[in-house]
Scaffold this motif. Structure first.
Motif, PDB file in Angstrom:
ATOM      1  N   CYS A  29      26.558  39.730  31.158  1.00  0.00           N
ATOM      2  CA  CYS A  29      27.465  39.689  32.312  1.00  0.00           C
ATOM      3  C   CYS A  29      28.816  40.272  31.954  1.00  0.00           C
ATOM      4  O   CYS A  29      29.406  41.033  32.721  1.00  0.00           O
ATOM      5  N   ILE A  30      29.333  39.897  30.767  1.00  0.00           N
ATOM      6  CA  ILE A  30      30.625  40.446  30.333  1.00  0.00           C
ATOM      7  C   ILE A  30      30.527  41.964  30.233  1.00  0.00           C
ATOM      8  O   ILE A  30      31.402  42.699  30.690  1.00  0.00           O
ATOM      9  N   LEU A  31      29.412  42.430  29.680  1.00  0.00           N
ATOM     10  CA  LEU A  31      29.195  43.871  29.550  1.00  0.00           C
ATOM     11  C   LEU A  31      29.199  44.535  30.933  1.00  0.00           C
ATOM     12  O   LEU A  31      29.866  45.542  31.163  1.00  0.00           O
ATOM     13  N   PHE A  32      28.455  43.929  31.847  1.00  0.00           N
ATOM     14  CA  PHE A  32      28.352  44.479  33.201  1.00  0.00           C
ATOM     15  C   PHE A  32      29.722  44.526  33.881  1.00  0.00           C
ATOM     16  O   PHE A  32      30.130  45.547  34.437  1.00  0.00           O
ATOM     17  N   VAL A  33      30.456  43.394  33.779  1.00  0.00           N
ATOM     18  CA  VAL A  33      31.780  43.328  34.422  1.00  0.00           C
ATOM     19  C   VAL A  33      32.717  44.368  33.813  1.00  0.00           C
ATOM     20  O   VAL A  33      33.441  45.062  34.530  1.00  0.00           O
ATOM     21  N   SER A  34      32.688  44.506  32.471  1.00  0.00           N
ATOM     22  CA  SER A  34      33.607  45.485  31.876  1.00  0.00           C
ATOM     23  C   SER A  34      33.229  46.907  32.273  1.00  0.00           C
ATOM     24  O   SER A  34      34.109  47.738  32.457  1.00  0.00           O
ATOM     25  N   ARG A  51      35.654  49.377  34.223  1.00  0.00           N
ATOM     26  CA  ARG A  51      35.948  50.707  33.692  1.00  0.00           C
ATOM     27  C   ARG A  51      35.758  51.756  34.777  1.00  0.00           C
ATOM     28  O   ARG A  51      36.616  52.626  34.989  1.00  0.00           O
ATOM     29  N   VAL A  52      34.652  51.628  35.522  1.00  0.00           N
ATOM     30  CA  VAL A  52      34.361  52.583  36.582  1.00  0.00           C
ATOM     31  C   VAL A  52      35.445  52.541  37.662  1.00  0.00           C
ATOM     32  O   VAL A  52      35.905  53.562  38.148  1.00  0.00           O
ATOM     33  N   LEU A  53      35.875  51.326  38.036  1.00  0.00           N
ATOM     34  CA  LEU A  53      36.863  51.195  39.108  1.00  0.00           C
ATOM     35  C   LEU A  53      38.298  51.287  38.594  1.00  0.00           C
ATOM     36  O   LEU A  53      39.252  51.110  39.354  1.00  0.00           O
ATOM     37  N   ILE A  69      41.915  41.613  43.999  1.00  0.00           N
ATOM     38  CA  ILE A  69      40.525  41.897  44.352  1.00  0.00           C
ATOM     39  C   ILE A  69      39.657  41.842  43.098  1.00  0.00           C
ATOM     40  O   ILE A  69      38.582  41.225  43.092  1.00  0.00           O
ATOM     41  N   ALA A  70      40.157  42.445  42.015  1.00  0.00           N
ATOM     42  CA  ALA A  70      39.370  42.467  40.781  1.00  0.00           C
ATOM     43  C   ALA A  70      39.146  41.064  40.242  1.00  0.00           C
ATOM     44  O   ALA A  70      38.022  40.701  39.868  1.00  0.00           O
ATOM     45  N   SER A  71      40.206  40.245  40.226  1.00  0.00           N
ATOM     46  CA  SER A  71      40.012  38.916  39.646  1.00  0.00           C
ATOM     47  C   SER A  71      39.113  38.071  40.545  1.00  0.00           C
ATOM     48  O   SER A  71      38.299  37.288  40.049  1.00  0.00           O
ATOM     49  N   GLY A  72      39.219  38.242  41.860  1.00  0.00           N
ATOM     50  CA  GLY A  72      38.321  37.543  42.771  1.00  0.00           C
ATOM     51  C   GLY A  72      36.877  37.948  42.534  1.00  0.00           C
ATOM     52  O   GLY A  72      35.973  37.093  42.465  1.00  0.00           O
ATOM     53  N   CYS A  73      36.636  39.245  42.368  1.00  0.00           N
ATOM     54  CA  CYS A  73      35.273  39.734  42.162  1.00  0.00           C
ATOM     55  C   CYS A  73      34.691  39.221  40.847  1.00  0.00           C
ATOM     56  O   CYS A  73      33.549  38.766  40.811  1.00  0.00           O
ATOM     57  N   VAL A  74      35.499  39.273  39.793  1.00  0.00           N
ATOM     58  CA  VAL A  74      35.004  38.802  38.495  1.00  0.00           C
ATOM     59  C   VAL A  74      34.654  37.322  38.583  1.00  0.00           C
ATOM     60  O   VAL A  74      33.589  36.885  38.130  1.00  0.00           O
TER      61      VAL A  74
END
Lengths: 365, 294
Positions: free
Chosen positions: B274-279, B283-285, B217-222
């Motif tokens: 975007c990288i910042l947002f994704v990380s 982190r949150v999830l 799920i995470a890799s799909g979302c990223v």
């Protein structure tokens, strides 16, 4: 605490293949019952029918007198232990054990306490916070048992759970399982293809072949009085001789074969004049000197000796070239005859049976 | 490398390594480094290049932060990319579960073929097809009014809705495949064990299947998020007058303003933010990068 399981005239079809054919059996409350049979005999299908992952094509599964039709696995009073155990790798041991309580809304403190209690029961201390991957095979086994016991099932279903263990551990876990079953009093239904397991652990055994329940009886009865040739040859070793029933006298019969005439017990569903087979267990045979001819004997020559430790298997060949096996206790003071010795293989009429083939009516529809 | 040489011989190994290095260096690293250097220099007339005004500066980056409109577009891009990601996830998870665990393997092959065929058509054509479908006189409105679901045609291509529809369509398979792979790798007995212990369908998904599928799920979302935020074709084809995508601004700087310097600064800002947002989201999830790489 435990309930009976009644399989009422159950059939299960997969397309045109009938996996389970008209199985009728009642498993008593608190009983350790095994379904024993070769792979593909329908025993796993029966387990899935009881647990609710399948619904029978015909017939009914009743647990505690209640028809289970339409009741899904999560609402049945059964707990299944899978062949590969199916523990949840992402949860620690204690969460695995109390998963069934978690889904019932039990508080965390109560669950934790229950997990500790069950870990004591299965003899696995100080493992509550371990990960599943940190456990050995036998420990995983115990966690799976504890997880199933946690939901306090009325009926416990076990799908060959010991098959992945090594021999020593398997034998140990047999005794363990039996002890846990006695301690908890839960009805155990055990699926296996290993006759040793079934005979050693069960109160009663149901032997299956080709979707048909061939015989239901105590382990002793299954071994000593098999109802047909399939049961006799699947459970234990046999020397088999083809022939014809010549005369019947009460429970005994005279059996005519190419190797001579033998006196033997008459099995169920065999009558006068029937073509049948004589089954003689190797341990009920003995080797006598060739000189004096006895009743129920075949003249043989010893071909090979296999030393197994506590007993010795002596392979012999008769005049028509067929090989038989005679099992004798290991006794250094009384060694078995050497190869190429001519002797006679003798067996008691009370310990051999005339039996028909297995019941194989798979074309039920 | 030792293993490679042992298996394929020295010459083939060198060729393979050289081609990989060429692809990575000449086609990825060097062009990006050139743009990165551009982003710190000013857009000057040719005669001033190398002169006293040609200095390294952060002025291009400052342009972005001093332009409220561009900041606004950036946040809208992040917002709608996130929305597309969530929609893709919501649609894909049940689909991936059904494909992986419910359907027979023979049927799965057919389904995948049907899903994959549209991917053979180029992104521009697919976006343009949606432009036709969604237009006022287009087939969607014709069908909806035809069956009496709506009275008068809906203006689909307005605001961000057409862009969101187009992006969902364009990138949904990038969500499907990683989740499908993750769920397929789950032992079906685990699902049955959960049910057998009394868990409802919902609980089984929440406690057993989703935790297992989390890396997928995470890799799909990223993947979907980054593709959306960086997409140019879909937003330009399906955009309306009041929807602007951040990539369109980069494109304007570069090809309309011919100012590659500010353009590349914006491009690197998009990448970095975007990288910042994704990380942050990861982190949150509580997802780690190594899980995604699996």
């Amino acid at each position: 605490m435990s309930e009976d399981v009644h399989l009422s005239q159950i059939c299960m079809d997969f397309g045109s293949f009938r996996a389970v054919n008209n199985v009728e059996v009642t498993i008593k409350p608190g009983e350790f019952f095994s379904f024993l049979g070769p792979s593909g005999c329908g025993k796993t299908t029966i387990l899935r029918l009881i647990s609710g992952f399948m619904e029978p094509t015909q017939g009914a599964v009743k647990i505690g007198g209640k028809d289970m039709k339409g009741i899904r696995p999560n609402a049945r009073p059964t707990a299944l232990i899978f062949q590969n155990l199916a523990l949840f790798p992402l949860m620690p041991v204690w969460e695995n054990i109390t998963f069934g309580l978690e889904v019932r809304g039990v508080s965390k403190e109560t669950r934790r306490a229950k997990a500790e209690e069950l870990l004591q029961l299965v003899d696995l201390h100080d493992s509550a916070d371990k990960r599943i991957s940190q456990l050995s095979g036998g420990q995983k086994q115990r966690v799976a048992i504890a997880r199933a016991l946690a939901v306090e099932p009325k009926v416990m279903l076990l799908d060959e759970p010991l098959s992945a263990l090594d021999l020593k551990l398997r034998q140990h876990m047999r005794a363990e399982l039996r002890a846990i079953q006695k301690r908890t009093g839960v009805t155990f239904i055990y699926i296996t293809h290993d006759q040793g397991e079934a005979l050693a652990m069960s109160d009663r055994v149901g032997v299956m072949s080709q979707g048909i329940l061939q015989q239901v009886a105590t382990p002793q009865e299954i071994y000593n009085n098999p109802v047909n040739g399939f049961v006799a040859s699947f459970v234990g070793e046999n020397n088999v001789i083809n022939g014809k029933v010549a005369s019947v006298n009460g429970g005994m019969a005279q059996f005519e074969t190419a190797k001579g005439s033998f006196h033997a017990k008459l099995g169920a569903s065999v009558g006068l004049g029937d073509q049948a087979k004589l089954f003689v267990r190797p341990e009920f045979c003995s080797l006598q000197p060739a000189s004096e001819t006895k009743a129920n004997s075949i003249a043989v020559e010893v071909t090979e000796i296999a030393f197994e430790g506590n007993f010795v298997n002596v392979f012999v060949r008769d005049n028509s070239g067929d090989t038989h096996m005679v099992q004798v206790q290991n006794d250094p003071s009384l060694p078995p005859p050497a190869p190429h010795t001519a002797c006679q293989m003798v067996f008691n009429p009370e310990s051999c049976m005339i039996l028909s083939e297995a019941a194989t009516s798979r074309h039920g529809h | 490398m030792q293993e490679l040489i042992r298996r394929y011989g020295i010459s083939l190994s060198v060729i393979m390594a050289a081609m990989t290095a060429f692809w990575l260096l000449a086609l990825v690293v060097i062009p990006n480094l050139v743009l990165f250097k551009f982003s710190f220099r000013l857009y000057l007339p040719v005669d001033q290049l190398g002169g006293p005004n040609d200095v390294y500066t952060l002025k291009n980056y400052a342009t972005f932060f001093s332009s409220p409109i561009h900041i606004n577009v950036f946040f809208l891009t992040i917002l709608y990319s996130s929305l597309v990601t969530i929609i893709c996830l919501a649609v894909t998870y049940p689909l991936a579960y059904i494909l992986a665990k419910v359907l027979k393997p023979t049927d799965t092959a057919t389904f995948f073929l049907v899903l994959l065929i549209p991917l053979w058509v180029s992104e521009i054509l697919r976006s343009f097809a949606w432009f036709i479908i969604l237009s006022m006189q287009g087939p969607l409105n014709a069908i909806l009014t035809g069956i009496g679901l709506i009275d008068k045609p809906i203006r689909w291509i307005s605001g961000f809705q057409s862009v969101v529809i187009g992006l969902v369509y364009a990138y949904i398979l990038f969500m499907l495949f990683p989740i499908y792979n993750a769920i397929q790798a789950l032992d079906t007995n685990q699902i049955e064990a959960s049910q057998d212990l009394g868990a409802s369908t919902w609980r089984t998904h929440w406690r057993v299947i989703i935790p297992h599928a989390k890396p997928g799920i995470a890799s799909g979302c990223v993947m979907v998020f980054m593709l959306c935020a960086g997409s140019v074709v879909v937003p330009t084809t399906l955009a309306s007058t009041n929807s602007r995508w951040f990539t369109e601004i980069i494109q304007q700087w570069m090809f309309e303003g011919l100012d590659w310097n500010v353009g590349s600064a914006y491009a690197f800002l998009l990448l970095a933010l975007c990288i910042l947002f994704v990380s942050l989201v990861m982190r949150v999830l509580n997802v780690r990068l190594v899980d995604i790489a699996k």
